[in-house]
Design a protein around this motif. Structure first.
Motif, PDB file in Angstrom:
ATOM      1  N   ASN A  37       0.806  -1.132   0.474  1.00  0.00           N
ATOM      2  CA  ASN A  37       0.077  -0.039   0.079  1.00  0.00           C
ATOM      3  C   ASN A  37       0.652   1.067   0.465  1.00  0.00           C
ATOM      4  N   ILE A  38       0.578   1.839  -0.650  1.00  0.00           N
ATOM      5  CA  ILE A  38       0.775   4.224  -0.558  1.00  0.00           C
ATOM      6  C   ILE A  38       0.905   4.336   0.078  1.00  0.00           C
ATOM      7  N   ALA A  39       1.370   4.562   0.851  1.00  0.00           N
ATOM      8  CA  ALA A  39       0.952   5.758   2.062  1.00  0.00           C
ATOM      9  C   ALA A  39       1.904   6.800   1.236  1.00  0.00           C
ATOM     10  N   SER A  40       2.726   7.774   2.424  1.00  0.00           N
ATOM     11  CA  SER A  40       3.147   9.438   2.535  1.00  0.00           C
ATOM     12  C   SER A  40       3.949   8.849   3.511  1.00  0.00           C
ATOM     13  N   ILE A  41       4.663  10.225   3.772  1.00  0.00           N
ATOM     14  CA  ILE A  41       6.040  10.622   5.222  1.00  0.00           C
ATOM     15  C   ILE A  41       4.501  10.821   5.735  1.00  0.00           C
ATOM     16  N   TYR A  42       3.693  11.844   5.024  1.00  0.00           N
ATOM     17  CA  TYR A  42       2.351  12.545   5.659  1.00  0.00           C
ATOM     18  C   TYR A  42       1.298  11.774   6.300  1.00  0.00           C
ATOM     19  N   GLY A  43       1.714  10.363   6.463  1.00  0.00           N
ATOM     20  CA  GLY A  43       1.142   9.493   7.233  1.00  0.00           C
ATOM     21  C   GLY A  43       1.518   8.952   8.474  1.00  0.00           C
ATOM     22  N   VAL A  44       2.969   9.686   8.787  1.00  0.00           N
ATOM     23  CA  VAL A  44       3.878   8.907   9.915  1.00  0.00           C
ATOM     24  C   VAL A  44       4.241  10.622  10.352  1.00  0.00           C
ATOM     25  N   VAL A  45       4.249  11.632   9.299  1.00  0.00           N
ATOM     26  CA  VAL A  45       4.858  12.328  10.837  1.00  0.00           C
ATOM     27  C   VAL A  45       3.474  13.885  10.314  1.00  0.00           C
ATOM     28  N   LEU A  96       9.426  -4.799  -2.019  1.00  0.00           N
ATOM     29  CA  LEU A  96       8.703  -5.467  -1.663  1.00  0.00           C
ATOM     30  C   LEU A  96       7.790  -6.678  -1.254  1.00  0.00           C
ATOM     31  N   LEU A  97       8.314  -6.798  -2.857  1.00  0.00           N
ATOM     32  CA  LEU A  97       6.447  -7.612  -3.275  1.00  0.00           C
ATOM     33  C   LEU A  97       7.397  -8.985  -3.622  1.00  0.00           C
ATOM     34  N   SER A  98       8.983  -8.650  -3.575  1.00  0.00           N
ATOM     35  CA  SER A  98       9.989 -10.525  -3.741  1.00  0.00           C
ATOM     36  C   SER A  98      10.351 -11.366  -2.994  1.00  0.00           C
ATOM     37  N   GLU A  99      10.562 -12.274  -3.375  1.00  0.00           N
ATOM     38  CA  GLU A  99      10.818 -13.640  -2.563  1.00  0.00           C
ATOM     39  C   GLU A  99      11.986 -12.547  -1.370  1.00  0.00           C
ATOM     40  N   GLY A 100      12.781 -11.611  -1.921  1.00  0.00           N
ATOM     41  CA  GLY A 100      13.732 -10.985  -0.728  1.00  0.00           C
ATOM     42  C   GLY A 100      13.329 -10.801   0.345  1.00  0.00           C
ATOM     43  N   ALA A 101      12.048 -10.432   0.442  1.00  0.00           N
ATOM     44  CA  ALA A 101      11.136  -9.630   1.654  1.00  0.00           C
ATOM     45  C   ALA A 101       9.881 -10.297   2.601  1.00  0.00           C
ATOM     46  N   ARG A 102      10.133 -12.074   2.346  1.00  0.00           N
ATOM     47  CA  ARG A 102       9.499 -12.806   2.305  1.00  0.00           C
ATOM     48  C   ARG A 102       9.118 -12.613   3.915  1.00  0.00           C
ATOM     49  N   TYR A 103       9.981 -12.625   4.572  1.00  0.00           N
ATOM     50  CA  TYR A 103       9.664 -13.172   6.310  1.00  0.00           C
ATOM     51  C   TYR A 103       8.891 -10.973   5.866  1.00  0.00           C
ATOM     52  N   ILE A 104       8.630 -10.424   5.497  1.00  0.00           N
ATOM     53  CA  ILE A 104       8.752  -9.267   5.934  1.00  0.00           C
ATOM     54  C   ILE A 104       7.058  -8.480   5.809  1.00  0.00           C
ATOM     55  N   THR A 105       6.482  -7.817   6.983  1.00  0.00           N
ATOM     56  CA  THR A 105       5.470  -8.054   6.366  1.00  0.00           C
ATOM     57  C   THR A 105       4.957  -7.556   7.705  1.00  0.00           C
ATOM     58  N   GLY A 106       3.947  -6.488   7.552  1.00  0.00           N
ATOM     59  CA  GLY A 106       3.189  -5.157   8.896  1.00  0.00           C
ATOM     60  C   GLY A 106       4.045  -4.069   8.428  1.00  0.00           C
ATOM     61  N   GLN A 107       4.961  -3.805   7.770  1.00  0.00           N
ATOM     62  CA  GLN A 107       6.297  -2.949   8.077  1.00  0.00           C
ATOM     63  C   GLN A 107       6.075  -1.633   7.477  1.00  0.00           C
ATOM     64  N   ASN A 108       6.205  -0.996   7.514  1.00  0.00           N
ATOM     65  CA  ASN A 108       6.180   0.887   6.604  1.00  0.00           C
ATOM     66  C   ASN A 108       6.970   1.104   6.458  1.00  0.00           C
ATOM     67  N   LEU A 109       7.540   0.602   5.078  1.00  0.00           N
ATOM     68  CA  LEU A 109       9.293   0.951   4.890  1.00  0.00           C
ATOM     69  C   LEU A 109       9.555   2.774   3.922  1.00  0.00           C
ATOM     70  N   ILE A 110      10.012   3.833   4.883  1.00  0.00           N
ATOM     71  CA  ILE A 110      10.044   4.557   4.207  1.00  0.00           C
ATOM     72  C   ILE A 110      11.253   4.999   3.307  1.00  0.00           C
ATOM     73  N   VAL A 111      10.813   6.133   2.267  1.00  0.00           N
ATOM     74  CA  VAL A 111      11.948   6.333   1.172  1.00  0.00           C
ATOM     75  C   VAL A 111      11.981   7.948   0.588  1.00  0.00           C
ATOM     76  N   ASP A 112      12.926   8.142   2.185  1.00  0.00           N
ATOM     77  CA  ASP A 112      12.377   9.410   2.059  1.00  0.00           C
ATOM     78  C   ASP A 112      13.240  10.588   1.913  1.00  0.00           C
ATOM     79  N   GLY A 113      15.043   9.849   1.700  1.00  0.00           N
ATOM     80  CA  GLY A 113      15.944  10.789   1.509  1.00  0.00           C
ATOM     81  C   GLY A 113      16.564  11.310   2.801  1.00  0.00           C
ATOM     82  N   GLY A 114      15.937  10.992   4.121  1.00  0.00           N
ATOM     83  CA  GLY A 114      16.543  11.138   5.214  1.00  0.00           C
ATOM     84  C   GLY A 114      14.809  12.418   6.067  1.00  0.00           C
ATOM     85  N   TRP A 115      14.117  12.767   5.048  1.00  0.00           N
ATOM     86  CA  TRP A 115      12.804  13.667   5.972  1.00  0.00           C
ATOM     87  C   TRP A 115      12.563  12.962   7.192  1.00  0.00           C
TER      88      TRP A 115
END
Ligand SMILES: NC(=O)c1ccc[n+]([C@@H]2O[C@H](COP(=O)([O-])OP(=O)(O)OC[C@H]3O[C@@H](n4cnc5c(N)ncnc54)[C@H](O)[C@@H]3O)[C@@H](O)[C@H]2O)c1
Length: 246
Positions: A131-139, A224-243
């Motif tokens: 689900n695509i959220a936003s930094i504005y859902g975090v801070v 997040l869609l790949s097998e590399g993320a097979r044990y990752i769930t319920g997380q919010n990955l923030i991709v924001d250059g450090g904002w």
């Protein structure tokens, strides 16, 4: 290196700024990349005209994908339907109907898509939702970056994206036993030819000193869609250059 070889992945709103890059990335990693949008993207190999706010249209389109492709492995809820008054300041926002509409368009539609994909994933005992959220859902918003511009950001967006992040945690917990993963990805501000003063204000504040690009967002979505993320769930990955780290 994440790989999506052989998977079938749907991106809603795949004709837009971020969705186009996601489809390109997903395809480049060996998956069938399917766009659910109101309008066809220029590069689309697999386009389904779908109103992502219409639950019965979503249900019918998902059934068509299964009939065409045999299965669905991933869903990215990314469409961005919004009414004309989307940026209205809270002090002036007296239209309760419009506030309800925003929640319906931007939050309830993502919930509906999750509901509709679950039976397909349940049958396979596997599947991943991003689900695509936003930094504005975090801070909270830093309103100083809008000074000297006519750009706006409105209260419902913060509530919707914050709600989406915690809904995703709920769903991850609920469907984890079924082998289904649910995560959020929260982008920071993406460069889209905004007013130069806004770009300057934004870049001054963000630790990496530049706005994001769609190509910064697409690879982590694919991860997040790949097998590399097979044990990752319920997380919010923030991709924001450090904002959000300051
Ligand atoms: N661009 C940013 O700076 C930014 C930052 C943080 C989060 N986001 C989030 O990223 C997501 C994508 O945003 P974007 O900037 O790419 O938006 P965009 O406006 O460029 O693209 C959105 C896409 O959604 C499609 N769409 C709109 N209504 C639809 C509907 N009813 N059914 C199907 N498709 C529909 C549009 O046709 C368009 O192709 C959104 O969830 C947004 O909140 C964006």
């Amino acid at each position: 290196m994440s790989t999506l070889m052989g998977k079938v992945i749907i991106v809603t709103g795949g004709s837009g700024l971020l969705g186009r890059a996601m489809l390109r990335q997903i395809e480049s990693e060996g998956a069938v990349a399917i766009n659910f949008d109101l309008r066809r993207g220029e590069e689309d190999q697999h386009f389904y005209e779908v109103d992502a706010t219409d639950q019965s249209a979503l249900r019918a389109a998902l059934a068509r994908v299964v009939s065409d492709q045999g299965r669905i492995d991933g869903l990215v809820n990314n469409a961005y339907p919004r009414p004309a008054d989307r940026g209205i300041d809270i002090e002036e926002d007296e239209n309760q109907q419009s506030r309800r509409q925003k929640v319906d368009l931007q939050l309830n539609s993502y919930v509906a898509a999750c509901q509709e994909i679950l039976p397909h994933f349940q049958r396979q005992s596997s599947g991943a939702i991003v689900n695509i959220a936003s930094i504005y859902g975090v801070v909270g918003n830093d309103f100083t970056v809008y000074e000297g511009t006519d750009l706006k950001t409105a209260a419902p967006y913060a509530a919707i994206k914050g709600g989406l992040i915690n809904f995703s945690r709920y769903l991850a917990s609920r469907v984890g036993p079924l082998g289904i993963r649910v995560n959020c990805l929260s982008p920071g501000g993406i460069f889209d030819h905004q007013a130069p003063v806004f770009v300057q204000n934004y870049e001054r504040k963000v630790p990496m000193k530049r706005m994001g690009n769609p190509e910064d967002i697409a690879p982590p979505v694919a991860f997040l869609l790949s097998e590399g993320a097979r044990y990752i769930t319920g997380q919010n990955l923030i991709v924001d250059g450090g904002w959000t780290c300051i």
